[in-house]
Write a protein that holds these residues in place. Structure first.
Motif, short mmCIF file in Angstrom:
data_model
loop_
_atom_site.label_atom_id
_atom_site.label_comp_id
_atom_site.label_asym_id
_atom_site.label_seq_id
_atom_site.Cartn_x
_atom_site.Cartn_y
_atom_site.Cartn_z
N ASN A 107 0.96 -1.26 0.04
CA ASN A 107 0.04 -0.10 -0.11
C ASN A 107 0.89 1.03 0.15
O ASN A 107 1.97 1.23 0.64
CB ASN A 107 -0.94 -0.07 1.12
N PHE A 108 0.42 2.23 -0.88
CA PHE A 108 1.23 3.47 -0.43
C PHE A 108 0.27 4.63 -0.38
O PHE A 108 -0.88 4.63 -0.91
CB PHE A 108 2.30 3.67 -1.83
N ARG A 109 0.94 5.90 0.09
CA ARG A 109 0.26 7.07 0.10
C ARG A 109 1.01 8.00 -0.15
O ARG A 109 2.24 7.90 -0.08
CB ARG A 109 -0.38 7.24 1.53
N VAL A 110 0.54 9.01 -0.77
CA VAL A 110 1.48 10.23 -1.19
C VAL A 110 0.67 11.62 -0.52
O VAL A 110 -0.56 11.81 -0.87
CB VAL A 110 1.58 10.48 -2.82
N SER A 111 1.34 12.25 0.31
CA SER A 111 0.85 13.53 0.80
C SER A 111 1.59 14.76 -0.05
O SER A 111 2.86 14.78 -0.17
CB SER A 111 1.36 13.70 2.32
N ILE A 112 0.75 15.67 -0.36
CA ILE A 112 0.99 16.97 -0.95
C ILE A 112 0.70 17.88 -0.10
O ILE A 112 -0.51 18.21 0.31
CB ILE A 112 0.37 17.06 -2.39
N PHE A 113 1.64 18.39 0.75
CA PHE A 113 1.60 19.62 1.85
C PHE A 113 2.02 20.71 1.67
O PHE A 113 3.17 20.78 1.10
CB PHE A 113 2.19 18.65 2.97
N SER A 115 3.50 23.80 3.38
CA SER A 115 4.06 24.16 4.70
C SER A 115 3.92 25.74 5.18
O SER A 115 4.22 26.20 6.19
CB SER A 115 5.39 23.62 5.07
N LYS A 116 3.81 26.28 3.90
CA LYS A 116 3.61 27.85 3.90
C LYS A 116 4.99 28.62 4.08
O LYS A 116 5.11 29.62 4.39
CB LYS A 116 2.57 28.55 4.76
N GLU A 117 6.11 27.60 3.87
CA GLU A 117 7.34 28.07 4.31
C GLU A 117 7.74 28.90 2.94
O GLU A 117 7.04 28.97 1.85
CB GLU A 117 8.54 27.08 4.29
N ALA A 118 8.56 30.15 2.88
CA ALA A 118 9.20 30.94 2.19
C ALA A 118 9.48 30.22 0.91
O ALA A 118 9.19 30.46 -0.16
CB ALA A 118 10.09 32.08 2.53
N VAL A 119 10.41 29.18 0.93
CA VAL A 119 11.07 28.39 -0.06
C VAL A 119 10.72 26.99 0.35
O VAL A 119 10.52 26.35 1.29
CB VAL A 119 12.68 28.84 -0.03
N ASN A 120 10.59 26.30 -0.84
CA ASN A 120 10.20 24.76 -0.61
C ASN A 120 8.82 24.48 0.29
O ASN A 120 9.21 23.58 1.04
CB ASN A 120 11.51 24.03 -0.45
N ASN A 121 8.00 25.21 -0.25
CA ASN A 121 6.75 25.21 0.66
C ASN A 121 5.91 23.73 0.46
O ASN A 121 5.17 23.05 0.92
CB ASN A 121 5.90 26.23 0.58
N ILE A 122 6.14 23.39 -0.90
CA ILE A 122 5.42 22.12 -1.14
C ILE A 122 6.27 20.78 -1.21
O ILE A 122 7.13 20.54 -1.65
CB ILE A 122 4.75 22.16 -2.72
N LYS A 123 5.57 20.01 -0.29
CA LYS A 123 6.34 18.95 0.30
C LYS A 123 5.59 17.77 -0.18
O LYS A 123 4.24 17.26 0.22
CB LYS A 123 6.58 18.96 1.76
N VAL A 124 6.26 16.83 -1.11
CA VAL A 124 5.51 15.54 -1.62
C VAL A 124 5.97 14.49 -0.75
O VAL A 124 7.24 14.13 -1.09
CB VAL A 124 5.58 15.51 -2.96
N THR A 125 5.49 13.69 -0.06
CA THR A 125 5.83 12.84 0.85
C THR A 125 5.41 11.48 0.31
O THR A 125 4.10 11.13 0.09
CB THR A 125 5.46 12.70 2.29
N THR A 126 6.17 10.42 -0.01
CA THR A 126 5.52 9.07 -0.32
C THR A 126 5.91 8.15 0.71
O THR A 126 6.72 8.16 1.73
CB THR A 126 6.55 8.44 -1.52
N LEU A 127 4.68 7.29 1.03
CA LEU A 127 4.66 6.38 2.29
C LEU A 127 4.50 5.02 1.80
O LEU A 127 3.45 4.80 0.78
CB LEU A 127 3.47 6.89 3.35
N VAL A 128 5.10 4.11 2.16
CA VAL A 128 5.06 2.61 1.42
C VAL A 128 4.96 1.67 2.75
O VAL A 128 5.74 1.66 3.64
CB VAL A 128 6.31 2.33 0.48
N ALA A 129 3.92 0.80 2.48
CA ALA A 129 3.89 -0.32 3.54
C ALA A 129 4.05 -1.69 2.81
O ALA A 129 2.87 -1.98 1.89
CB ALA A 129 2.57 -0.14 4.51
N TYR A 130 4.98 -2.50 2.99
CA TYR A 130 4.84 -3.56 2.33
C TYR A 130 3.81 -4.49 2.97
O TYR A 130 3.69 -4.72 4.21
CB TYR A 130 6.26 -4.36 2.56
N LYS A 131 3.22 -5.42 2.28
CA LYS A 131 2.19 -6.22 2.66
C LYS A 131 2.76 -7.70 2.79
O LYS A 131 2.08 -8.60 3.45
CB LYS A 131 0.86 -6.33 1.68
N ASN A 132 3.83 -8.00 2.21
CA ASN A 132 4.46 -9.46 1.99
C ASN A 132 5.82 -9.30 1.55
O ASN A 132 6.27 -8.06 1.19
CB ASN A 132 3.75 -10.20 1.16
N GLY A 133 6.39 -10.32 1.51
CA GLY A 133 8.01 -10.40 0.88
C GLY A 133 7.97 -9.97 -0.38
O GLY A 133 8.88 -9.43 -0.85
#
Length: 166
Positions: A107-113, A115-133
């Motif tokens: 399973n995976f999720r991608v967050s597009i966040f 942060s409202k920071e002046a620079v590099n405010n758009i943070k794209v985070t990938t999260l992965v959970a393995y279900k099996n080998g």
């Protein structure tokens, strides 16, 4: 400009998967477009070499029964349950959108966040959970390509004219 950085700890990221086996975050700057537009810029516009890699991936994994129905869906209403490219929209907040997919191997999720920071405010985070080998094996093979692809696609979210120094 796209940089890799530590993953933000938003409530959506913390609650999106029961367990996280892999995560990364790439960021860019965009204070011009609303988050749904940025999300579409990042995921609905893939370079030709990314499309070719996805076609190769689909050909190779079809024989082991993984999802290969990754036909981009365009002009859909941007809402929970809808799609951005081939990703399901799980959550929409003022400053974060959560996309993802579940398959037999991981399973995976991608967050597009924003942060409202002046620079590099758009943070794209990938999260992965393995279900099996097989999920762990599969991701070990695609991980180097994942990083190249995500870095390239996050660059699509950059707003022209934004400050690029850190």
């Amino acid at each position: 400009m796209v940089i890799q950085e530590p993953s933000p700890q938003t409530s959506s990221i913390k609650s999106s998967l029961k367990r996280v086996d892999y995560t990364d975050t790439f960021s860019t700057t965009n204070h011009v477009d609303p988050l749904p537009v940025i999300t579409n810029k990042i995921f609905a516009t893939a370079p030709g070499w990314v499309k070719a890699l996805m076609q190769l991936r689909n050909t190779l994994v079809k024989v082991v029964g993984l999802k290969t129905d990754f036909s981009p869906e365009k002009d859909q209403v941007f809402k929970v349950g809808g799609k951005v490219a081939f990703f399901k929209i799980y959550e929409i907040h003022d400053n974060e959108i959560l996309l993802g997919e579940d398959d037999s191997h991981l399973n995976f999720r991608v967050s597009i966040f924003d942060s409202k920071e002046a620079v590099n405010n758009i943070k794209v985070t990938t999260l992965v959970a393995y279900k099996n080998g097989f999920g762990k094996f599969y991701f070990a093979i695609v991980r180097p390509f994942h990083k190249l692809i995500v870095r390239s696609m996050v660059g699509n979210g950059f707003a022209k004219g934004e400050e690029v120094t850190r």
